[in-house]
Structure formats: structure tokens, C-alpha cells
Write a protein that holds these residues in place. Structure first.
Motif, PDB file in Angstrom:
ATOM      1  N   GLU B  19       1.060   1.960  -4.247  1.00 52.40           N
ATOM      2  CA  GLU B  19       1.226   1.705  -3.847  1.00 52.40           C
ATOM      3  C   GLU B  19       0.899   1.574  -2.184  1.00 52.40           C
ATOM      4  O   GLU B  19       0.984   1.316  -0.920  1.00 52.40           O
ATOM      5  CB  GLU B  19       2.681   1.660  -3.702  1.00 52.40           C
ATOM      6  CG  GLU B  19       4.116   0.592  -4.109  1.00 52.40           C
ATOM      7  CD  GLU B  19       5.390   1.870  -3.988  1.00 52.40           C
ATOM      8  OE1 GLU B  19       5.398   2.113  -3.531  1.00 52.40           O
ATOM      9  OE2 GLU B  19       5.372   2.327  -5.512  1.00 52.40           O
ATOM     10  N   SER B  23      -0.731  -1.245   0.975  1.00 53.85           N
ATOM     11  CA  SER B  23       0.379  -1.028   2.213  1.00 53.85           C
ATOM     12  C   SER B  23      -0.418  -0.279   3.506  1.00 53.85           C
ATOM     13  O   SER B  23      -0.733  -1.058   4.677  1.00 53.85           O
ATOM     14  CB  SER B  23       1.653  -0.366   2.236  1.00 53.85           C
ATOM     15  OG  SER B  23       1.647   0.721   1.644  1.00 53.85           O
ATOM     16  N   LYS B  24      -0.982   1.028   3.753  1.00 50.05           N
ATOM     17  CA  LYS B  24      -1.617   1.532   4.146  1.00 50.05           C
ATOM     18  C   LYS B  24      -3.185   1.558   4.224  1.00 50.05           C
ATOM     19  O   LYS B  24      -4.449   1.413   5.807  1.00 50.05           O
ATOM     20  CB  LYS B  24      -0.981   2.797   4.877  1.00 50.05           C
ATOM     21  CG  LYS B  24       0.074   2.903   4.444  1.00 50.05           C
ATOM     22  CD  LYS B  24       0.671   4.506   4.819  1.00 50.05           C
ATOM     23  CE  LYS B  24       0.211   4.596   6.583  1.00 50.05           C
ATOM     24  NZ  LYS B  24       1.127   6.202   7.019  1.00 50.05           N
ATOM     25  N   GLN B 104      -2.983  -7.303  -2.060  1.00 49.58           N
ATOM     26  CA  GLN B 104      -3.748  -6.003  -1.284  1.00 49.58           C
ATOM     27  C   GLN B 104      -4.454  -5.269  -1.401  1.00 49.58           C
ATOM     28  O   GLN B 104      -5.457  -5.375  -0.233  1.00 49.58           O
ATOM     29  CB  GLN B 104      -2.157  -5.264  -0.733  1.00 49.58           C
ATOM     30  CG  GLN B 104      -2.114  -5.041   0.615  1.00 49.58           C
ATOM     31  CD  GLN B 104      -1.573  -5.524   2.022  1.00 49.58           C
ATOM     32  OE1 GLN B 104      -1.066  -6.416   1.535  1.00 49.58           O
ATOM     33  NE2 GLN B 104      -1.555  -5.234   3.155  1.00 49.58           N
TER      34      GLN B 104
END
Lengths: 197, 197
Positions: B19, B23-24, B104
Motif C-alpha cells: 500500500e 501510494s508514496k 501504481q
DNA sequence: ATTTAACTAACTAACGCTTGTTAGTTTAAC
DNA sequence: GTTAAACTAACAAGCGTTAGTTAGTTAAAT
């Protein structure tokens, strides 16, 4: 702090930063890295830009502003719409093929999902081209979904070129980069077929 | 250090790291961030993974391995090829719509252009689906360029969903996320038209 | 014409903080 | 009693950034 366009040092910093931000990303790139690539020391950067974030934003503007011009321009000619679309795809395709920095920074904005950056990309970079493209699409086929087609075209142009380093490792992927002319031609064909050729 | 699949703590770390990496990104994410999200301290992570890079690689494997299975599977059925293609696009499309992490991380590998990661993506994740897709494409139309079509399909699937946060700021882009069913249907149509419907 | 003042843009030094990582210790399970 | 896996403490390096200084250029005042 000035950020004026006529300052040659600021320009040099922006050009260098664009390359580095594109290839390494925001977080992996330090102010010292940028400075050293400009043959100055890190604190000198703060004479030209408030902080790292401001330098990044200025870099985005620097890269994208000049790019969006050429595209809108070719959609304003009074060629027949199908020809206009072909020319647009050719010019945009060549930009994608040649301009590693543009492509990379575009993808980075999509990934980071920062709202400010997304708005900037949508309003300042893409809006004009999108509107012009929509018009061309409905001119060719009034029943099409121009919004879907625009996104599809963007996706095809960006992805085919971005995927080139991956492609060579895929089965049946030749060792060399696929010729951009070949890709552009096939994307043109694809869009026209989609519009009911 | 073990990285064994049956260890529940390692699994929890991988799930959490997936996760966060998604996202980062690699550089913006610290070992302390990951640890704290797992309710442990950073040094404990080193009981399960050699270093940050190894944790990242393990995360990629963890995310991608399970994903590639469903896709190959639906291409092995003995449906007529056009139907097989439709089913593939529907399943892949749903994965892209739902699985933010997969999308992503896929994009991040494309951006980082690390050779090891690209090879992993090509060989371990995409190879089987690509081969199966190629077969389906030439079965439908022996004169097509299956390699081009495969890349196009990947691009369309990935980009349409990745561009959703951008799309809402574009002219004529509605405020809400475009329904994935609508996108999937249009991508199916597009591919079939391309294959000489 | 010379001096003074102000501004620009580079520098060095350093601060406070975060980073990945290691060492050494403790606790619980088999 | 060994082992696995958590912990605390800490290190060296790097981070963005600020302060203070210096050299060079420009503009006004004498």
C-alpha cells in the motif's frame, strides 16, 4: 527568488532540474544534486527559488508551457478534420518519442496524484488541446464519445513510448526500440478505424 | 530474513508495504513509516527482510504474482477467440479499476526504468498473458500486429483508470469517476474494430 | 570623477532532523 | 537451551534550509 525568465542562471537551473526531476523523481533528488549538476552550491539555489517545492513547480511550468503550444497550433489549421487528426497524432507522437523529460514528468504527476499538479496539468497544459481534439472528433463522427477518444489517444501515445524499455524484454519484442514512425502510423490507423473509417 | 510465505508477520509487512510503496513511492517512504504502519519498530523489519531494497522487491513479487494468475487462466479456456478477448479485457479492466496498488506499482516500474524490475515485470508478470493474447489476436485476424495490439491494450487499460483523477479536471470531464463498465465496454469495442470487426 | 550605498548572487559553516542500518538486549515459544 | 522476533539505543550520512560573509555590479551623491 526572482524566477524571472531572462535570468540565465535561473534558466540553467530549470533546465538541469527538469532532467533530474524527470529521471530521478522529487524525493530521490536532493538540492545538492541539482546544485552540483549546475556547478554551484546548494544554498545558491535559494537565491533563485524559495524552496525545493517552488523549484519543482517552476520546473513543471518550464517544461510543459513550451510543449502545449505546438499541439494547439496544428489543430487550428483549416485542413480537413481527418488530416488534422493525423497531423496532431504525428506531432504529438514525435514529442512523446523525443521528449523523455515531458513524458516522465507527465507520468510522475499522474502517479503522485497531487491535486494542485493535476489541476495545473489539466488546465494549463491539456485543456486547449483537449477542446480542439473534441471538436475534430465530433466533426469526423458526431456519434463518437470525444472524451473517451481523447483519453485513449493520450494513453496510446504516452504508453507506447514509455513502454519501450519494457517492450524489449517481452516475448516477440525485438531487441531494438520500435521505430516511432511505425507506432505513430498505427495509432493514426487505430483512431480512424475507431471513428468509423 | 526468512521471507517465507507462511510467516504471518512477513505477510502483514508485505501487505502494508505494498500500500505504502504504491501510494508514496520508494524514496518518499521510510522504513520507520512502514514499521509504524505495522505497529512495530523499524529494526524489527530487518528480522524479515535483508534491507529496504529487498523488502521492495519482495513487495513487488507479492503484489504481481497473484495478479498474473487470473489473466492467463481466462485465456486458456476454449471459448471462441473474440469472446475470449472480451473476457480478458473485462477481467483485466476490473483488476485495473479495483487494484490501485497493482496499477501504481506497474507505473512506478515503468518510470524508474530499473533494468532488473523491468525484466521481472516482463518475464514473471506479463510474459504468459502476452503470449496467450498474441495467439488470440492472430486467431481473430492473422494479418494484425499482435505485439502492437498487446501494448495498445495494456496502455488503454492502465491509462484510462490511472487518468481518472486527472480526467475530472479536464474540459467536459464530469465530476465523478467514469464507470469502469463503460470504459471496459468501449475498450472491447475498440479492440474488435481494430481487428476488423 | 570618485566615493558611497545598495543589490545580486555566489560562497562557507552549520543547525536540526530524518534516513537506513547495526549492535546489543529482552521476551516468549518449542 | 536454543531460536525467533520483538525491543532500545545509537551511529554515520544525508537532508532541506538558514545565517552570515564576500565579491562584483549598478546607481546615486559628493
Amino acid at each position: 527568488m526572482t524566477e524571472s525568465k531572462e535570468n540565465s542562471t535561473s534558466q540553467r537551473i530549470l533546465k538541469t532540474a527538469a532532467e533530474l526531476f524527470a529521471s530521478k523523481g522529487y524525493d530521490a533528488l536532493s538540492m545538492r544534486d541539482i546544485a552540483s549538476a549546475c556547478d554551484i552550491k546548494a544554498p545558491s539555489l535559494y537565491n533563485h527559488f524559495k524552496d525545493k517545492q517552488a523549484l519543482y513547480q517552476a520546473t513543471l511550468k518550464f517544461v510543459f508551457k513550451q510543449q502545449s503550444q505546438a499541439l494547439v497550433c496544428c489543430l487550428e489549421s483549416d485542413l480537413p478534420p481527418k488530416q488534422k487528426l493525423n497531423e496532431f497524432i504525428e506531432i504529438a507522437g514525435k514529442q512523446m518519442a523525443d521528449n523523455f523529460i515531458f513524458r516522465q514528468l507527465f507520468f510522475r504527476i499522474l502517479l503522485a496524484q497531487d491535486e494542485e499538479d493535476l489541476k495545473f496539468l489539466a488546465n494549463q497544459v491539456l485543456a486547449d488541446s483537449c477542446n480542439a481534439l473534441h471538436a475534430v472528433f465530433v466533426e469526423i463522427n458526431p456519434d463518437c464519445d470525444p472524451h473517451f477518444l481523447t483519453t485513449s489517444l493520450m494513453g496510446l501515445l504516452l504508453f507506447h513510448f514509455q513502454a519501450n524499455p519494457l517492450r524489449i524484454y517481452l516475448p516477440a519484442g525485438s531487441e531494438q526500440t520500435q521505430a516511432s514512425e511505425y507506432l505513430i502510423e498505427h495509432i493514426q490507423l487505430m483512431l480512424h478505424k475507431q471513428l468509423g473509417d
